[in-house]
Design a protein around this motif. Sequence first.
Motif, short mmCIF file in Angstrom:
data_model
loop_
_atom_site.label_atom_id
_atom_site.label_comp_id
_atom_site.label_asym_id
_atom_site.label_seq_id
_atom_site.Cartn_x
_atom_site.Cartn_y
_atom_site.Cartn_z
N ASP A 27 0.86 -1.19 0.00
CA ASP A 27 0.00 0.00 0.00
C ASP A 27 0.90 1.24 0.00
O ASP A 27 0.95 2.00 0.97
CB ASP A 27 -0.91 -0.01 1.23
CG ASP A 27 -1.88 1.17 1.25
OD1 ASP A 27 -2.12 1.77 0.17
OD2 ASP A 27 -2.36 1.51 2.35
N SER A 28 1.63 1.44 -1.08
CA SER A 28 2.66 2.46 -1.11
C SER A 28 2.94 2.88 -2.54
O SER A 28 2.16 2.59 -3.45
CB SER A 28 3.94 1.93 -0.44
OG SER A 28 4.38 0.74 -1.07
N ASP A 29 4.05 3.55 -2.72
CA ASP A 29 4.45 4.07 -4.02
C ASP A 29 4.95 2.95 -4.93
O ASP A 29 5.49 1.95 -4.45
CB ASP A 29 5.57 5.10 -3.80
CG ASP A 29 5.91 5.90 -5.04
OD1 ASP A 29 5.29 6.95 -5.24
OD2 ASP A 29 6.79 5.46 -5.81
N PRO A 30 4.82 3.11 -6.27
CA PRO A 30 5.36 2.08 -7.17
C PRO A 30 6.83 1.77 -6.94
O PRO A 30 7.27 0.64 -7.14
CB PRO A 30 5.13 2.69 -8.56
CG PRO A 30 3.96 3.59 -8.40
CD PRO A 30 4.07 4.15 -7.01
N ALA A 31 7.61 2.76 -6.49
CA ALA A 31 9.04 2.54 -6.25
C ALA A 31 9.28 1.47 -5.20
O ALA A 31 10.27 0.73 -5.28
CB ALA A 31 9.69 3.85 -5.82
N ILE A 32 8.40 1.39 -4.22
CA ILE A 32 8.50 0.34 -3.21
C ILE A 32 7.77 -0.91 -3.66
O ILE A 32 8.28 -2.02 -3.51
CB ILE A 32 7.92 0.83 -1.86
CG1 ILE A 32 8.81 1.93 -1.26
CG2 ILE A 32 7.79 -0.33 -0.88
CD1 ILE A 32 8.31 2.49 0.04
N ARG A 33 6.59 -0.75 -4.25
CA ARG A 33 5.77 -1.91 -4.58
C ARG A 33 6.49 -2.89 -5.49
O ARG A 33 6.45 -4.10 -5.26
CB ARG A 33 4.44 -1.47 -5.23
CG ARG A 33 3.44 -0.89 -4.27
CD ARG A 33 2.03 -0.96 -4.83
NE ARG A 33 1.88 -0.26 -6.09
CZ ARG A 33 1.48 1.01 -6.20
NH1 ARG A 33 1.21 1.73 -5.12
NH2 ARG A 33 1.34 1.57 -7.39
N TRP A 34 7.16 -2.39 -6.52
CA TRP A 34 7.77 -3.34 -7.46
C TRP A 34 8.91 -4.11 -6.80
O TRP A 34 9.11 -5.28 -7.09
CB TRP A 34 8.22 -2.64 -8.74
CG TRP A 34 9.57 -1.98 -8.73
CD1 TRP A 34 9.85 -0.69 -8.46
CD2 TRP A 34 10.83 -2.60 -9.05
NE1 TRP A 34 11.20 -0.44 -8.57
CE2 TRP A 34 11.82 -1.60 -8.94
CE3 TRP A 34 11.21 -3.89 -9.41
CZ2 TRP A 34 13.17 -1.86 -9.17
CZ3 TRP A 34 12.55 -4.14 -9.64
CH2 TRP A 34 13.52 -3.15 -9.53
N GLN A 35 9.62 -3.47 -5.87
CA GLN A 35 10.72 -4.15 -5.19
C GLN A 35 10.20 -5.17 -4.17
O GLN A 35 10.80 -6.23 -3.97
CB GLN A 35 11.65 -3.13 -4.54
CG GLN A 35 12.33 -2.24 -5.58
CD GLN A 35 13.31 -1.27 -4.97
OE1 GLN A 35 14.30 -1.68 -4.35
NE2 GLN A 35 13.07 0.03 -5.13
N VAL A 36 9.09 -4.84 -3.53
CA VAL A 36 8.46 -5.80 -2.63
C VAL A 36 8.01 -7.03 -3.42
O VAL A 36 8.25 -8.18 -3.01
CB VAL A 36 7.27 -5.16 -1.89
CG1 VAL A 36 6.49 -6.21 -1.11
CG2 VAL A 36 7.76 -4.06 -0.95
N LEU A 37 7.37 -6.80 -4.55
CA LEU A 37 6.92 -7.91 -5.38
C LEU A 37 8.10 -8.78 -5.82
O LEU A 37 8.03 -10.01 -5.77
CB LEU A 37 6.17 -7.40 -6.61
CG LEU A 37 4.81 -6.75 -6.35
CD1 LEU A 37 4.27 -6.14 -7.64
CD2 LEU A 37 3.82 -7.77 -5.79
#
Length: 330
Positions: A27-37
């Motif tokens: 539940d955050s910015d794409p910059a974090i989301r893609w790295q979490v994924l």
Amino acid sequence: MADQRAKDSGIDGPQPEAAPPLEWLLDSDPAIRWQVLRDLTDAPAEAVAAERSRVTTEGWGARLLAARDPDGQWMGGACFPGRGEPPKDGSQPWTSTLPAMMELYDYGLDPTTETAREMTALVTANCRWEYDDLPFFDGEVEPCINGRTVTLGAYFGADVDGIVTRLLADQLDDGGWNCWTEMGATVSSFDSTICVLEGLLEYERATGGSAEVAAARRGGEQYLLERSLFRRRSTGEVPVSEWLAFSFPTRWHYDVLRGLEYFRAADVRDPRLGEAIELVRSKRQPDGTWLLENTHPGAVHFPLEDGDGRPSRWNTLRASRVLGWWDSGR
């Protein structure tokens, strides 16, 4: 002695394990989301790539790209806005070209996109260092600046061979680097050394490197490992308490989590990392998060998180993947 060292470093013994809160992280910015994924889930590569592509057009990445001057620089300077001097109060503005591009690197802006290629071409053509008026990707005099510039050039596709040659010549006898070498420093600095190590690693990834670059990187690694990533080699004391507090963005500053992120990226496993790993583990909160602890003061284009002492998505992502890497090798 081991108990005293643990007490000095803030490690109070084993902490309860808790999985990172993935829903909160996503539940955050794409910059974090893609790295979490990519790093914390089993998401397919197509989903990771689709999320990463949003860094260019949404959220922090789009905002930072929109903050550029017409000539492609940020705030008209390489290190300082308007090609100025460091502020008299000792603070550091983080709004010029070098720190802005480092943020985009941390966000994972895809270097193959037209946006990234245009950005790199404009900085190459128009940005020059305040110190000596050299073009941006020719580098400056300080290893901490040159290390980060190598990181950017290698990642975004600019020629930084000349800077790498200089960094190899600037390596000190103890294996590391120091930005005060030109003033006579003969002992390395953790801050300078981590900046150079990150740059040389990115350079090796981009170019294949050389035997000389690999040897220099091994020397820098040994400098940190011989000090357990945060201790004096001579006495075992912790000389800088801020090294035990985790920041993001890290800027030019060293801390233990940043050091471990480098060793994870280089996939260098060494038992001398063990104490630093346990420091990271001890800082995990009962809900599986890590806090933002040591924001480096100075002007920014916009804040990324809610402030020190509060749960940090960036530090939670970074610490989780460091521990995941370490624990997977047991």
